[in-house]
Write a protein that holds these residues in place. Structure first.
Motif, PDB file in Angstrom:
ATOM      1  N   ARG A 194      73.742  71.530 -77.259  1.00  0.00           N
ATOM      2  CA  ARG A 194      75.092  71.134 -77.395  1.00  0.00           C
ATOM      3  C   ARG A 194      76.245  72.490 -77.194  1.00  0.00           C
ATOM      4  O   ARG A 194      76.983  72.466 -78.029  1.00  0.00           O
ATOM      5  CB  ARG A 194      75.613  69.979 -78.586  1.00  0.00           C
ATOM      6  CG  ARG A 194      74.589  68.886 -78.846  1.00  0.00           C
ATOM      7  CD  ARG A 194      74.905  67.902 -79.731  1.00  0.00           C
ATOM      8  NE  ARG A 194      76.242  67.392 -79.318  1.00  0.00           N
ATOM      9  CZ  ARG A 194      76.814  66.376 -80.209  1.00  0.00           C
ATOM     10  NH1 ARG A 194      76.198  66.131 -81.079  1.00  0.00           N
ATOM     11  NH2 ARG A 194      78.033  66.066 -79.724  1.00  0.00           N
ATOM     12  N   LEU A 224      78.827  66.120 -86.209  1.00  0.00           N
ATOM     13  CA  LEU A 224      77.814  66.592 -86.460  1.00  0.00           C
ATOM     14  C   LEU A 224      77.698  66.765 -88.051  1.00  0.00           C
ATOM     15  O   LEU A 224      78.702  66.972 -88.584  1.00  0.00           O
ATOM     16  CB  LEU A 224      77.137  67.860 -85.946  1.00  0.00           C
ATOM     17  CG  LEU A 224      76.920  67.909 -84.418  1.00  0.00           C
ATOM     18  CD1 LEU A 224      77.023  69.305 -83.868  1.00  0.00           C
ATOM     19  CD2 LEU A 224      75.710  67.114 -84.032  1.00  0.00           C
ATOM     20  N   HIS A 228      73.862  71.028 -89.699  1.00  0.00           N
ATOM     21  CA  HIS A 228      73.373  71.244 -88.172  1.00  0.00           C
ATOM     22  C   HIS A 228      74.622  72.057 -87.348  1.00  0.00           C
ATOM     23  O   HIS A 228      74.191  72.876 -86.630  1.00  0.00           O
ATOM     24  CB  HIS A 228      73.256  69.801 -87.734  1.00  0.00           C
ATOM     25  CG  HIS A 228      72.895  69.837 -86.297  1.00  0.00           C
ATOM     26  ND1 HIS A 228      72.571  68.473 -85.537  1.00  0.00           N
ATOM     27  CD2 HIS A 228      72.095  70.728 -85.464  1.00  0.00           C
ATOM     28  CE1 HIS A 228      71.950  68.935 -84.430  1.00  0.00           C
ATOM     29  NE2 HIS A 228      71.905  70.115 -84.503  1.00  0.00           N
ATOM     30  N   PHE A 229      75.829  71.511 -87.441  1.00  0.00           N
ATOM     31  CA  PHE A 229      76.707  72.551 -86.743  1.00  0.00           C
ATOM     32  C   PHE A 229      76.748  73.994 -87.093  1.00  0.00           C
ATOM     33  O   PHE A 229      76.829  74.729 -86.135  1.00  0.00           O
ATOM     34  CB  PHE A 229      78.159  71.749 -87.252  1.00  0.00           C
ATOM     35  CG  PHE A 229      79.328  72.509 -86.624  1.00  0.00           C
ATOM     36  CD1 PHE A 229      79.647  72.109 -85.237  1.00  0.00           C
ATOM     37  CD2 PHE A 229      79.867  73.596 -87.306  1.00  0.00           C
ATOM     38  CE1 PHE A 229      80.670  72.953 -84.536  1.00  0.00           C
ATOM     39  CE2 PHE A 229      80.734  74.454 -86.446  1.00  0.00           C
ATOM     40  CZ  PHE A 229      81.333  73.943 -85.428  1.00  0.00           C
TER      41      PHE A 229
END
Length: 300
Positions: A194, A224, A228-229
């Motif tokens: 992403r 997110l 995860h980010f």
């Protein structure tokens, strides 16, 4: 590694003939070895380069690894590449970087053949550079936000190599190839990631440098989880979020110290530090000197 080993090459091409309108240059290997030994050569030499328009049935299968890195920019059509990590689709606007010393294959799509700018580079530092840039057999495809500057540099490589094999021309070609590699290294995203989310987060950090922004806040904007980010940001940018934010702030602080007469306290507040003493500590930790010491230096 011995320079003669750096320049050897074994491969099998899937089509014996060329393509209408193609351009291709192969540097004689004795000249390549000679150049790589020259002082000031950047320890990098372009050994092969070219432009293949609408390359129907084009491809190579290298079972025996070669010591050159292979760079392919797909400006139209589609294709594929394969490494020990698996097979990867390649679309228009993407770039394949295949590290040296590893078996690989690549080829044009049968129904929508690719148009390629490409070069091979050799040198004792190439493999290590690609590893640091996270360009590996598992991540061979990049999708730059702007392919134009990379293709422009690849065209420059070919133009210099077509000119002659003098030291001046080879230096210009290797310099352009090195620049292209550094731009690709800066593009840490791969297809399927992403990258738009991280690009937006970076733009937000730049635009809101003085604001207090937490990792959970940025993650929420991207829909997110914070973990995860954070992992995605570090993967693509090479630094944790808050460390990257500090780098942005310190870079802006240098600019303000150089171009304005603002006080250290005012600059600290402008880049997000209401406590000038804490700002000074962070500045010295980053740059090795205090803001006042930096401003007093003779520059230019």
């Amino acid at each position: 590694m011995d320079i003669s080993m750096i320049l050897c090459q074994t491969s099998r091409m899937l089509i014996p003939d060329g393509f209408p309108g193609q351009r291709m240059l192969v540097l004689p290997r004795p000249r390549a070895r000679e150049f790589l030994q020259q002082e000031g050569s950047l320890r990098l030499v372009v050994t092969d380069c070219g432009y293949f328009p609408k390359a129907q049935s084009h491809g190579r299968r290298r079972i025996a690894p070669i010591p050159q890195a292979v760079v392919l920019a797909c400006v139209d059509g589609a294709g594929w590449c394969e490494t020990e990590a698996g097979r990867f689709d390649v679309e228009r606007g993407q770039v394949v970087i295949l590290p040296p010393g590893m078996p690989h294959s690549y080829g044009s799509d049968e129904d929508n053949p690719w148009t390629l700018w490409w070069f091979h580079v050799a040198g004792p530092e190439v493999a290590a550079f690609l590893r640091v840039a996270d360009i590996t057999a598992a991540t061979p495809v990049r999708h730059p936000r702007d392919l134009y500057p990379i293709v422009s540099l690849m065209a420059e490589v070919l133009a210099w190599m077509e000119r002659d094999s003098t030291t001046t021309s080879l230096l210009a070609a290797s310099g352009a190839a090195w620049h292209a590699l550094t731009l690709l290294a800066a593009e840490r995203s791969q297809p399927g990631q992403r990258e738009d989310v991280i690009a937006s987060a970076v733009d937000y950090l730049r635009a809101h440098m003085a604001d207090r922004i937490s990792v959970p806040d940025l993650a929420a904007m991207a829909s997110l989880s914070a973990s995860h980010f954070s992992a995605l940001f570090r993967k693509q940018m090479g630094y944790p979020v808050l460390q990257y934010q500090t780098m942005l702030r310190m870079g802006r602080a240098l600019e303000l110290l150089d171009t304005t007469g603002s006080t250290v306290s005012a600059i600290a507040a402008e880049v997000g530090y209401p406590d000038a003493l804490y700002f000074t500590r962070q500045f010295k930790k980053t740059h090795g000197i205090t803001p006042r010491e930096y401003r007093d230096q003779h520059k230019g």
